[in-house]
Write an enzyme that holds these catalytic residues in place. Structure first.
Site, short mmCIF file in Angstrom:
data_model
loop_
_atom_site.label_atom_id
_atom_site.label_comp_id
_atom_site.label_asym_id
_atom_site.label_seq_id
_atom_site.Cartn_x
_atom_site.Cartn_y
_atom_site.Cartn_z
N SER A 1 -10.87 5.82 1.38
CA SER A 1 -9.64 6.61 1.19
C SER A 1 -8.95 6.96 2.51
CB SER A 1 -9.94 7.88 0.40
OG SER A 1 -10.62 8.82 1.20
N LYS B 1 -9.84 14.14 3.71
CA LYS B 1 -8.42 13.80 3.58
C LYS B 1 -7.64 14.43 4.72
CE LYS B 1 -8.89 11.76 -0.50
NZ LYS B 1 -10.31 11.44 -0.24
#
Lengths: 436, 161
Positions: free
Chosen positions: B75, B112
């Site tokens: 990710s 993230k």
């Protein structure tokens, strides 16, 4: 009690910082999904609850409850049981101490989850002792994820009491400063806490106090310390002065070397044969000898003990120990192992199923003070010192037990049972927490 | 050792040893001779000795607050963080807009980039195949720590030169 404020820099002031439900909290730092799960951490070999989450405490489960006794309750309430992960707890404990040292170098590591700080000399940088306490609490939570409570008072015994209040009463917000508390309020709190909760009052003494009509902490403050000395001796007299706010116990910044080293474990499965017991005894001896060398002491006595499972009432029971005096004080794993195995052979009885074995080293002396005996072989001794050094450095480098005395065996079927142990999140590359 | 330096050593030792002590030693027992001496010029670089490069001190600013994680999945691949990488996470830093963070979402760790501006709080992956994680009003975002480094070891098996 004199109410000291931050300006009186000379009267000692202590803070006791204690991690809440330490082992459980360590597990939760790395498993956020367990934040609200009722859980316990079990002792070595998954025996008894040695840490309980707040939810489990609320169910009335006492410290040290054997797991097999609480299995029904666990099923009913979904209590999770973790095996103990001492590698992780030790690492987290060191982090906490390192952070505390930033506040003051005057620090006593009292146990794996508790430290005393002497803070009167660092107070001028803070608005009040309570502000300092809050900052300590906040920083440890932020940096390590661990929740702590702080108790502040003019003596160590009172600081312990303050910590107890902070833990039990959410109104303190985790920080309780008795040094600035009005006497009236302090006495009110003292009248609500049982004398048995006081640091240093054991079960026996608590019973005797009961008999004398002393039930609460306040009773101990109001009784004459001199009278207590006649009844109980100087330790309890000192404790009474401490509760009055007079510091009698100094900070112990360096832990004195241990006078006894014990290494023992329960077996994962019951053990019958002398060979298996001997493996275990040799392993424990090696560990104890390593600790001995770490604190640069020598021992003049090694004891070996073995026992069957006392909880199994239908089984034949046997337990025995033997103490072996040593002619020359030593820290040599080979000598100690030889003696331990000899001792084991003396006490071993065939036909019993053994649950536990261990060794204890006693009669310690500091290493440099030992007089060498006329009959010692100096050349052999020099070799042994080098051998032990090499053994320790290799084991430090390649992991405990990389090098072992042959008697410790290689399969070690008796090893500790730890069925639900969490990863070593902070110390092993292949066990780091995962993030995606 | 040459004859002359040997003599020199004898002389200096006798003249420099305090009187009381030198009286106790016979000339033959002069202790200076007991261990080998290099009589050469001392290395001018000795004062500048360093311990070499320490990756810990390069990667870690605040030891008690620093933890490491293993990354799963891709990710954050555009940010240069790959599956299997180890990331260094500092809990003592205050997370700010555009920091890469480890956060707890639904009881699980996620890595993230944090977006925090004009009242908006979002965790964004750096890979178009992954969705943004948004936080509705009253839903608190729990940030575990700020990512301050990434470590990758290549598993090449070339032999040593």
């Amino acid at each position: 009690m004199s109410s000291s404020n931050q300006n009186s820099t000379h009267a000692p002031l202590f803070a006791l910082v204690d991690v809440n439900n330490f082992y459980v909290s360590c597990e939760r730092v790395f498993a956020p999904q367990l934040e609200k799960t009722p859980m316990v951490v079990l002792s070595n070999n998954d025996g008894c609850a040695v840490a309980r989450s707040a939810e489990v405490k609320a169910l009335g489960v006492k410290m040290g409850t054997p797991w097999f006794q609480m299995k029904d309750l666990a099923k009913q309430h979904g209590i999770l049981a973790c095996s103990s992960n001492y590698t992780l707890y030790h690492d987290m404990s060191q982090r906490v101490v390192e952070i505390l040292r930033q506040f003051t170098p005057k620090l006593e590591v009292y146990s794996v989850d508790e430290s005393f700080l002497q803070i009167e000399s660092v107070l001028n940088a803070h608005e009040s002792p309570t502000h300092l306490g809050s900052e300590i609490k906040q920083r440890i939570k932020q940096w390590t994820g661990l929740p702590v409570c702080v108790g502040i008072a003019p003596s160590k015994t009172l600081a312990k009491f303050a910590n107890h209040l902070a833990k039990k009463n959410p109104s303190f917000n985790g920080v309780c400063d008795l040094s600035n508390m009005p006497k009236q309020d302090l006495y009110q709190w003292m009248s609500e806490v049982s004398a048995a909760e006081v640091w240093g009052i054991g079960r026996k003494i608590a019973k005797r106090l009961e008999g004398m009509g002393m039930h609460t902490v306040l009773d101990l403050v109001q009784v004459s310390p001199q009278m207590m000395r006649l009844q109980f001796g100087v330790v309890i007299e000192r404790l009474c002065y401490e509760l009055r706010g007079l510091s009698c116990l100094a900070l112990e910044e360096v832990a004195p070397p241990k006078q006894q080293i014990i290494a023992s474990r329960s077996f994962g499965k019951l053990v019958l044969s002398l060979e298996e017991l001997a493996e275990s005894v040799a392993t424990h001896t090696a560990r104890a000898a390593e600790k001995l060398r770490e604190q640069t002491s020598l021992t003049s006595s090694i004891s070996v003990f073995i026992q069957t499972n006392v909880f199994m009432r239908n089984e034949a029971q046997y337990s025995q120990s033997i103490q072996i005096p040593l002619a020359h004080p030593t820290d040599d794993t080979l000598v100690l192992t030889e003696m331990a195995i000899k001792g084991l052979k003396e006490i071993y009885q065939k036909g019993f199923r053994y649950k536990k074995a261990g060794v204890m080293l006693g009669l310690m002396t500091d290493k440099p003070l030992v007089q060498s005996s006329l009959f010692e072989d100096h050349l052999a001794k020099g070799k042994s010192v080098r051998l032990m050094k090499t053994l320790d450095s290799i084991n430090t480098r390649y992991g405990a037990q990389a090098l072992r005395v042959a008697a410790t065996g290689t399969d070690q079927a008796w090893k500790m049972k730890s069925e639900n142990v969490s990863p070593k999140y902070t110390s092993h590359w292949d066990q780091l927490p995962l993030v995606s | 050792m040459t004859q002359s330096t040997n003599q020199l050593l004898h002389q200096t030792s006798l003249s420099q040893v305090p009187q009381g002590l030198s009286g106790d030693l016979s000339v033959n027992e002069t202790p200076l001779i007991m261990h080998p001496l290099s009589a050469g010029f001392p290395s001018p670089a000795a004062d500048y000795a360093a311990d070499g490069l320490d990756l810990n001190s390069y990667l870690i600013q605040n030891k008690p607050a620093t933890f490491m994680f293993t990354v799963r999945g891709e990710s954050m691949i555009v940010a240069g963080i790959h599956h299997g990488d180890k990331v260094v996470v500092d809990r003592a830093l205050k997370p700010k807009h555009k920091d890469i963070v480890v956060a707890v979402v639904n009881g699980e760790y996620t890595i993230k980039r944090l977006y925090k501006y004009k009242g908006l709080v979002e965790l964004r992956p750096e890979n178009p195949d992954y969705p943004n994680i948004t936080f509705s009003e009253g839903h608190e975002l729990q940030i575990w720590g700020v990512v301050i480094g990434v470590v990758r070891r290549y598993s090449s098996h070339s032999s040593r030169v």
